[in-house]
Design a protein around this motif. Structure first.
Motif, PDB file in Angstrom:
ATOM      1  N   ALA A 105      -1.965   8.736  16.204  1.00  0.00           N
ATOM      2  CA  ALA A 105      -0.599   8.257  16.027  1.00  0.00           C
ATOM      3  C   ALA A 105      -0.546   6.736  16.136  1.00  0.00           C
ATOM      4  CB  ALA A 105       0.325   8.895  17.058  1.00  0.00           C
ATOM      5  N   SER A 106      -1.241   6.163  17.119  1.00  0.00           N
ATOM      6  CA  SER A 106      -1.172   4.707  17.254  1.00  0.00           C
ATOM      7  C   SER A 106      -1.951   4.024  16.143  1.00  0.00           C
ATOM      8  CB  SER A 106      -1.627   4.244  18.636  1.00  0.00           C
ATOM      9  OG  SER A 106      -2.752   4.926  19.057  1.00  0.00           O
ATOM     10  N   PHE A 107      -3.043   4.648  15.694  1.00  0.00           N
ATOM     11  CA  PHE A 107      -3.773   4.082  14.567  1.00  0.00           C
ATOM     12  C   PHE A 107      -2.868   4.027  13.337  1.00  0.00           C
ATOM     13  CE2 PHE A 107      -6.270   4.534  10.674  1.00  0.00           C
ATOM     14  CZ  PHE A 107      -7.092   3.423  10.776  1.00  0.00           C
ATOM     15  N   ALA A 108      -2.192   5.140  13.068  1.00  0.00           N
ATOM     16  CA  ALA A 108      -1.318   5.210  11.889  1.00  0.00           C
ATOM     17  C   ALA A 108      -0.217   4.155  11.963  1.00  0.00           C
ATOM     18  CB  ALA A 108      -0.713   6.606  11.766  1.00  0.00           C
ATOM     19  N   SER A 109       0.382   3.963  13.135  1.00  0.00           N
ATOM     20  CA  SER A 109       1.476   2.993  13.224  1.00  0.00           C
ATOM     21  C   SER A 109       0.921   1.570  13.136  1.00  0.00           C
ATOM     22  CB  SER A 109       2.309   3.203  14.491  1.00  0.00           C
ATOM     23  OG  SER A 109       1.594   2.779  15.620  1.00  0.00           O
ATOM     24  N   ALA A 110      -0.276   1.347  13.666  1.00  0.00           N
ATOM     25  CA  ALA A 110      -0.891   0.019  13.556  1.00  0.00           C
ATOM     26  C   ALA A 110      -1.168  -0.315  12.098  1.00  0.00           C
ATOM     27  CB  ALA A 110      -2.177  -0.025  14.372  1.00  0.00           C
ATOM     28  N   VAL A 111      -1.714   0.651  11.359  1.00  0.00           N
ATOM     29  CA  VAL A 111      -2.031   0.423   9.952  1.00  0.00           C
ATOM     30  C   VAL A 111      -0.735   0.198   9.156  1.00  0.00           C
ATOM     31  CG1 VAL A 111      -2.917   1.539   7.860  1.00  0.00           C
ATOM     32  CG2 VAL A 111      -4.281   1.529   9.937  1.00  0.00           C
ATOM     33  N   ALA A 112       0.320   0.921   9.526  1.00  0.00           N
ATOM     34  CA  ALA A 112       1.617   0.710   8.865  1.00  0.00           C
ATOM     35  C   ALA A 112       2.090  -0.724   9.099  1.00  0.00           C
ATOM     36  CB  ALA A 112       2.645   1.715   9.385  1.00  0.00           C
ATOM     37  N   GLY A 113       1.882  -1.240  10.314  1.00  0.00           N
ATOM     38  CA  GLY A 113       2.259  -2.621  10.630  1.00  0.00           C
ATOM     39  C   GLY A 113       1.468  -3.619   9.805  1.00  0.00           C
ATOM     40  N   ILE A 114       0.178  -3.328   9.627  1.00  0.00           N
ATOM     41  CA  ILE A 114      -0.693  -4.215   8.841  1.00  0.00           C
ATOM     42  C   ILE A 114      -0.232  -4.213   7.381  1.00  0.00           C
ATOM     43  CG2 ILE A 114      -3.058  -4.518   7.983  1.00  0.00           C
ATOM     44  CD1 ILE A 114      -3.973  -3.397  10.758  1.00  0.00           C
ATOM     45  N   ARG A 115       0.135  -3.033   6.879  1.00  0.00           N
ATOM     46  CA  ARG A 115       0.670  -2.927   5.504  1.00  0.00           C
ATOM     47  C   ARG A 115       1.944  -3.744   5.368  1.00  0.00           C
ATOM     48  NH1 ARG A 115      -1.213   2.519   4.776  1.00  0.00           N
ATOM     49  NH2 ARG A 115      -2.912   2.206   3.308  1.00  0.00           N
ATOM     50  N   GLN A 116       2.827  -3.595   6.366  1.00  0.00           N
ATOM     51  CA  GLN A 116       4.099  -4.315   6.339  1.00  0.00           C
ATOM     52  C   GLN A 116       3.882  -5.812   6.272  1.00  0.00           C
ATOM     53  OE1 GLN A 116       6.728  -3.331   9.662  1.00  0.00           O
ATOM     54  NE2 GLN A 116       7.030  -1.337   8.690  1.00  0.00           N
ATOM     55  N   ALA A 117       2.782  -6.267   6.884  1.00  0.00           N
ATOM     56  CA  ALA A 117       2.467  -7.704   6.877  1.00  0.00           C
ATOM     57  C   ALA A 117       1.882  -8.129   5.530  1.00  0.00           C
ATOM     58  CB  ALA A 117       1.504  -8.028   8.008  1.00  0.00           C
ATOM     59  N   GLY A 118       1.768  -7.179   4.599  1.00  0.00           N
ATOM     60  CA  GLY A 118       1.297  -7.516   3.263  1.00  0.00           C
ATOM     61  C   GLY A 118      -0.209  -7.432   3.126  1.00  0.00           C
ATOM     62  N   GLN A 157      -2.404  -5.025   2.434  1.00  0.00           N
ATOM     63  CA  GLN A 157      -2.677  -3.705   1.885  1.00  0.00           C
ATOM     64  C   GLN A 157      -4.180  -3.383   1.846  1.00  0.00           C
ATOM     65  OE1 GLN A 157      -0.186  -1.671   0.991  1.00  0.00           O
ATOM     66  NE2 GLN A 157      -1.588  -0.031   0.385  1.00  0.00           N
ATOM     67  N   ARG A 158      -4.948  -4.348   1.343  1.00  0.00           N
ATOM     68  CA  ARG A 158      -6.388  -4.120   1.167  1.00  0.00           C
ATOM     69  C   ARG A 158      -7.071  -3.910   2.525  1.00  0.00           C
ATOM     70  NH1 ARG A 158     -10.379  -7.673   0.819  1.00  0.00           N
ATOM     71  NH2 ARG A 158      -8.921  -9.382   0.971  1.00  0.00           N
ATOM     72  N   GLU A 159      -6.675  -4.722   3.513  1.00  0.00           N
ATOM     73  CA  GLU A 159      -7.259  -4.604   4.839  1.00  0.00           C
ATOM     74  C   GLU A 159      -6.874  -3.262   5.475  1.00  0.00           C
ATOM     75  OE1 GLU A 159      -5.926  -7.275   3.596  1.00  0.00           O
ATOM     76  OE2 GLU A 159      -7.246  -8.978   4.026  1.00  0.00           O
ATOM     77  N   ALA A 160      -5.621  -2.867   5.285  1.00  0.00           N
ATOM     78  CA  ALA A 160      -5.159  -1.594   5.844  1.00  0.00           C
ATOM     79  C   ALA A 160      -5.978  -0.446   5.261  1.00  0.00           C
ATOM     80  CB  ALA A 160      -3.673  -1.397   5.546  1.00  0.00           C
ATOM     81  N   GLU A 161      -6.212  -0.501   3.942  1.00  0.00           N
ATOM     82  CA  GLU A 161      -6.997   0.552   3.303  1.00  0.00           C
ATOM     83  C   GLU A 161      -8.431   0.572   3.797  1.00  0.00           C
ATOM     84  OE1 GLU A 161      -6.591   0.308  -0.977  1.00  0.00           O
ATOM     85  OE2 GLU A 161      -4.470   0.825  -0.725  1.00  0.00           O
ATOM     86  N   GLU A 162      -8.995  -0.621   3.970  1.00  0.00           N
ATOM     87  CA  GLU A 162     -10.379  -0.664   4.431  1.00  0.00           C
ATOM     88  C   GLU A 162     -10.501  -0.115   5.852  1.00  0.00           C
ATOM     89  OE1 GLU A 162     -12.541  -4.325   3.866  1.00  0.00           O
ATOM     90  OE2 GLU A 162     -14.399  -3.368   4.526  1.00  0.00           O
ATOM     91  N   LEU A 163      -9.521  -0.436   6.701  1.00  0.00           N
ATOM     92  CA  LEU A 163      -9.563   0.080   8.067  1.00  0.00           C
ATOM     93  C   LEU A 163      -9.474   1.605   8.072  1.00  0.00           C
ATOM     94  CD1 LEU A 163      -7.370  -2.582   9.907  1.00  0.00           C
ATOM     95  CD2 LEU A 163      -9.817  -2.164  10.271  1.00  0.00           C
ATOM     96  N   GLU A 164      -8.668   2.154   7.175  1.00  0.00           N
ATOM     97  CA  GLU A 164      -8.567   3.613   7.078  1.00  0.00           C
ATOM     98  C   GLU A 164      -9.896   4.213   6.608  1.00  0.00           C
ATOM     99  OE1 GLU A 164      -3.858   4.562   6.339  1.00  0.00           O
ATOM    100  OE2 GLU A 164      -5.072   4.040   4.609  1.00  0.00           O
ATOM    101  N   ASP A 165     -10.516   3.544   5.629  1.00  0.00           N
ATOM    102  CA  ASP A 165     -11.805   4.028   5.129  1.00  0.00           C
ATOM    103  C   ASP A 165     -12.874   3.996   6.219  1.00  0.00           C
ATOM    104  OD1 ASP A 165     -10.841   4.551   2.636  1.00  0.00           O
ATOM    105  OD2 ASP A 165     -11.645   2.748   1.690  1.00  0.00           O
TER     106      ASP A 165
END
Ligand code: ZN
Length: 123
Positions: free
Chosen positions: A48-61, A63-71
């Motif tokens: 849950a905290s990972f998902a919300s952190a990645v959402a925050g990173i996406r919100q900051a624009g 996108q590519r970093e958020a996707e890489e962290l998920e991968d």
């Protein structure tokens, strides 16, 4: 032949650190306490905290970093589950050279091509 998962775990964790440093620099430019907190959560083990952190990173624009962290997180989870280096579609072993070049690879080459063609058709 079995894959040296310790070796790949290290590569993935190093890459995660690099991406987080990058994200941290961008976030600092935005300088908000909330974002600093969410960045810390990326290394948290709870989904849950990972998902919300990645959402925050996406919100900051970032996108590519958020996707890489998920991968990266997905690849680390596959190591933990003992299925790293196995195609998620057909379960064929992914050649080690492919993992060397692309440690977060989750599909074998034919399945990846199929996946990309399907995505291109949708676009
Ligand atoms: Zn496959």
């Amino acid at each position: 032949m079995s894959i040296n998962t310790d070796y790949f775990r290290e590569i993935l964790q190093d890459r995660q650190t690099v991406v987080l440093d990058d994200v941290g620099r961008h976030m600092n430019e935005l300088a908000s306490d909330r974002e600093a907190t969410s960045l810390r959560d990326v290394t948290d083990t709870k989904d849950a905290s990972f998902a919300s952190a990645v959402a925050g990173i996406r919100q900051a624009g970032l996108q590519r970093e958020a996707e890489e962290l998920e991968d990266i997180r997905g690849a680390l989870a596959r190591i933990d589950n003992g299925v790293y280096g196995q195609c998620i579609v057909c379960e064929a072993p992914i050649p080690e050279e492919r993992l060397e070049a692309w440690p977060t690879a989750k599909r074998c080459r034919p399945c990846q091509q199929e996946h990309e063609q399907a995505r291109a058709r949708r676009a």
